[in-house]
Design an enzyme around this catalytic site. Structure first.
Site, PDB file in Angstrom:
ATOM      1  N   SER A  62      -8.610   5.094  -8.426  1.00 15.94           N
ATOM      2  CA  SER A  62      -8.142   3.714  -8.593  1.00 15.94           C
ATOM      3  C   SER A  62      -7.052   3.365  -7.583  1.00 15.94           C
ATOM      4  O   SER A  62      -6.683   2.196  -7.471  1.00 15.94           O
ATOM      5  CB  SER A  62      -7.592   3.515 -10.012  1.00 15.94           C
ATOM      6  N   HIS A 103     -15.320   2.705  -8.710  1.00 18.58           N
ATOM      7  CA  HIS A 103     -14.197   2.683  -9.637  1.00 18.58           C
ATOM      8  C   HIS A 103     -14.598   2.053 -10.969  1.00 18.58           C
ATOM      9  O   HIS A 103     -14.685   0.838 -11.093  1.00 18.58           O
ATOM     10  CB  HIS A 103     -13.019   1.925  -9.021  1.00 18.58           C
ATOM     11  N   GLU A 111     -15.763  -1.424  -9.353  1.00 19.11           N
ATOM     12  CA  GLU A 111     -15.384  -1.791  -7.986  1.00 19.11           C
ATOM     13  C   GLU A 111     -16.092  -0.834  -7.030  1.00 19.11           C
ATOM     14  O   GLU A 111     -15.904   0.383  -7.104  1.00 19.11           O
ATOM     15  CB  GLU A 111     -13.867  -1.709  -7.803  1.00 19.11           C
ATOM     16  N   ASN A 145      -6.240  -3.710  -9.326  1.00 21.59           N
ATOM     17  CA  ASN A 145      -4.877  -3.176  -9.350  1.00 21.59           C
ATOM     18  C   ASN A 145      -3.972  -3.836  -8.309  1.00 21.59           C
ATOM     19  O   ASN A 145      -2.766  -3.963  -8.529  1.00 21.59           O
ATOM     20  CB  ASN A 145      -4.898  -1.663  -9.149  1.00 21.59           C
TER      21      ASN A 145
END
Length: 595
Positions: A428, A449, A461, A499
């Site tokens: 991540s 991800h 992702e 993120n």
């Protein structure tokens, strides 16, 4: 000022003003709606008539109650109508000049005991109060759109505001069924102060062509549980409005995260301000419509492969933790043969047992049949070494977030896996290309991800490095479609989409507490009630783990070198003290000890 606020004037009958008048009239207040535009007053009446008619149809109110509500709402085109108001709420355009004109005129109209509230979310309440003849009675009363539905109201005090005015307005907010949050005077206050920085970063991410508008919005909806993606939300708010708010925030903070992304200026000056004009980041069916229509930027395909993808029948999952077992469950339920490898046979067996327990819960809840559970479990073979990956078509690494550990694992996969197998990392925050360079086949390495818990979260992702081949990318996209996940494409940089947008927002929330601007509870309440977030920032930080959060924020700061991304000292201090969140029993809050 210790008087009941029974008669309330609302100046400005746009979308927000109209919504506020409805809230007040429904709560039994005498409401005076004022707008210089007769069409705006007529529209406000029409909206209220339609909403109350729907309420009658749905059995929420009687026809008699509707008639009484409508009778309590009167409209005018002259500020003089506010003469008898106990409280005046202005929601005119976000311009000091316009608002100051309204406040100066009201000074000569309303009684000395009347309270004057501004609905601004970007301009200084203190500056508006200072220009008033009675600054002690001026405060901010920030409703959220749509006002009838959103429960949050920010009550904003300046250094000049009398406590009695704050008390009276706070009591009113509660009587309206709202949740008032007391805040000081700074641009954006709590909710917008956190929200607009995030929206600005999303706009900058899109402008840099890091990801498509559809992928950015889908990532934040599916990865964070938000009701809308950031670019769709900017279109709803108004690109010009967002730019105004950000300009005010940047003037106060000088934080580059608040400096409006150039695309906001470009769209604003072109008149492409969002839904209200029919075009912003997206194109809409008509001005004012929320229906998105295809335009030149709309993806032409359905997101599946283009025929260049490789066939995947078997999948290897490396790891024995929660994420590894969750990913193994996802693949097994989708019909893939799965090898679940750990550092020992015992750990691998334990990981499969965790899958069995998860599938059992799905059966208990009626989401899965017993036969489907048994078939999925039969497809999973636990193994005590990576040698069992010798015939898999896709290997997915889900081990600890330690780059050296991952590099060693990819070097091992390179030796074990057959030619043509795609090698994926679930990192991540670490560079995917570093994993790729640990192999002799970097073209076959990609990021995949998943989000936790993998069986429930729809987002993946898909992270391409500069070395990833089109075939490997197409293969993973096709696999995502088969396992019923929503893939979003992004490049190999810290934080990817989710993120990179989520953690600066969390970091800014920590800074608010660190600066004693607002409390943990008020900030969490503001973002849940005003922003539609499923969890407040401090609830989320404690769930994710403060150590994990700090590591991600450090990675973002190293990657982008932006001072605004530097981790808040308060977060670093809590981690140093061993207060890591729920897993240690204490983070930003304390938790009952686990038994």
């Amino acid at each position: 000022m210790d008087i009941p606020l029974s008669t309330i004037a609302v100046v400005g009958l746009g979308t927000m003003g109209t919504g506020i008048t409805e809230v007040l009239a429904r709560a039994g207040r005498e409401v005076i709606g004022i707008d210089i535009d007769e069409s705006a007053t007529a529209h406000a009446v029409g909206v209220f008539e339609a909403s109350t008619a729907r309420a009658v149809e749905r059995g929420r109110i009687t026809e008699e109650e509707r008639s009484a509500m409508l009778a309590r709402f009167r409209t005018f085109t002259d500020l003089g109508a506010a003469a008898d108001a106990d409280l005046v709420i202005e929601v005119v355009p976000e311009s000091y000049e316009i608002k100051q004109q309204v406040f100066r005129a009201l000074d000569a109209i309303v009684s000395p005991t009347a309270i004057l509230a501004t609905g601004t979310n970007a301009l200084s309440v203190t500056r508006l109060a200072a220009d008033s003849a009675h600054p002690e009675r001026v405060l901010g009363l920030h409703f959220f759109n749509p006002a009838p539905a959103m429960r949050l109201v920010e009550v904003v005090s300046s250094v000049l505001t009398a406590p009695t005015a704050v008390t009276a307005v706070t009591a009113l907010a509660r009587e309206l069924g709202k949740e008032p949050v007391a805040v000081g005077d700074r641009p954006g206050f709590v909710a917008d102060g956190l929200l607009f920085g995030y929206l600005n970063q999303a706009a900058a991410m899109y402008e840099a062509r890091y990801a498509s508008r559809e992928d950015i919005d889908a990532a934040m909806r599916l990865g964070c549980g938000l009701p809308m993606g950031p670019l769709a939300l900017l279109d709803l708010i108004g690109v010009d409005t967002a730019r105004t708010v950000l300009e005010a925030m940047y003037a106060a903070s000088r934080d580059r995260l608040h400096a409006p992304a150039p695309v906001l200026r470009q769209l604003s000056e072109a008149g492409l301000t969002g839904r209200k004009t029919g075009r912003g980041f997206y194109t809409y069916e008509a001005p004012g419509s929320g229906t998105v229509v295809r335009d030149a930027l709309t993806p032409l395909d359905d997101g599946r492969g283009d025929g260049s993808e490789r066939t995947v029948r078997s999948v290897g999952v490396a790891g024995s933790g929660t994420m590894a077992s969750g990913i193994a469950e996802v693949f097994a339920k989708a019909g893939y043969v799965v090898v679940l490898a750990a550092r020992s046979q015992e750990k691998a067996d334990a990981a499969k047992a965790r899958v069995a327990k998860s599938l059992g819960r799905s059966v208990d809840k009626g989401r899965l049949t017993g036969e489907a559970r048994d078939d999925a479990l039969a497809r999973i073979t636990p193994a005590g070494s990576l040698d069992a990956f010798d015939d898999v078509d896709l290997a997915v690494e889900a081990v600890t977030e330690d780059l050296e550990v991952k590099r060693q694992l990819f070097a091992a996969l390179d030796k074990v896996c057959k030619p043509g197998a795609v090698l994926a990392t679930t990192t991540s925050s670490l560079p995917v290309v570093a994993c790729a360079r640990a192999t002799t086949r970097p073209q076959d390495v990609i990021g995949m991800h998943f989000f936790n818990p993998a069986p429930a979260m729809k987002l993946v992702e898909v992270v391409r490095t500069v070395l990833t081949s089109d075939e490997a990318h197409a293969t993973v996209r096709e696999v995502c479609a088969t396992i019923r996940k929503h893939p979003v494409d992004c490049g190999d940089r810290a934080g990817f989409i989710v993120n990179a947008l989520l953690f600066p927002y969390l970091n800014n929330a920590v800074k608010m507490v660190q600066e004693h601007y607002a409390t943990l509870d008020d900030i969490d309440a503001a973002m849940k009630l005003g922003g539609g977030y499923p969890m407040g920032p401090f609830e989320l930080l404690d769930v994710v783990g403060l150590d994990v959060s700090l590591a991600i924020e450090r990675a973002l700061h190293r990657e982008f070198r932006d001072p605004g991304l530097a981790p808040a000292p308060l977060l670093e201090h809590l981690v140093a003290a061993g207060c890591l969140g729920r897993k240690t029993g204490r983070g930003f809050r304390e938790y009952a000890a686990r038994r």
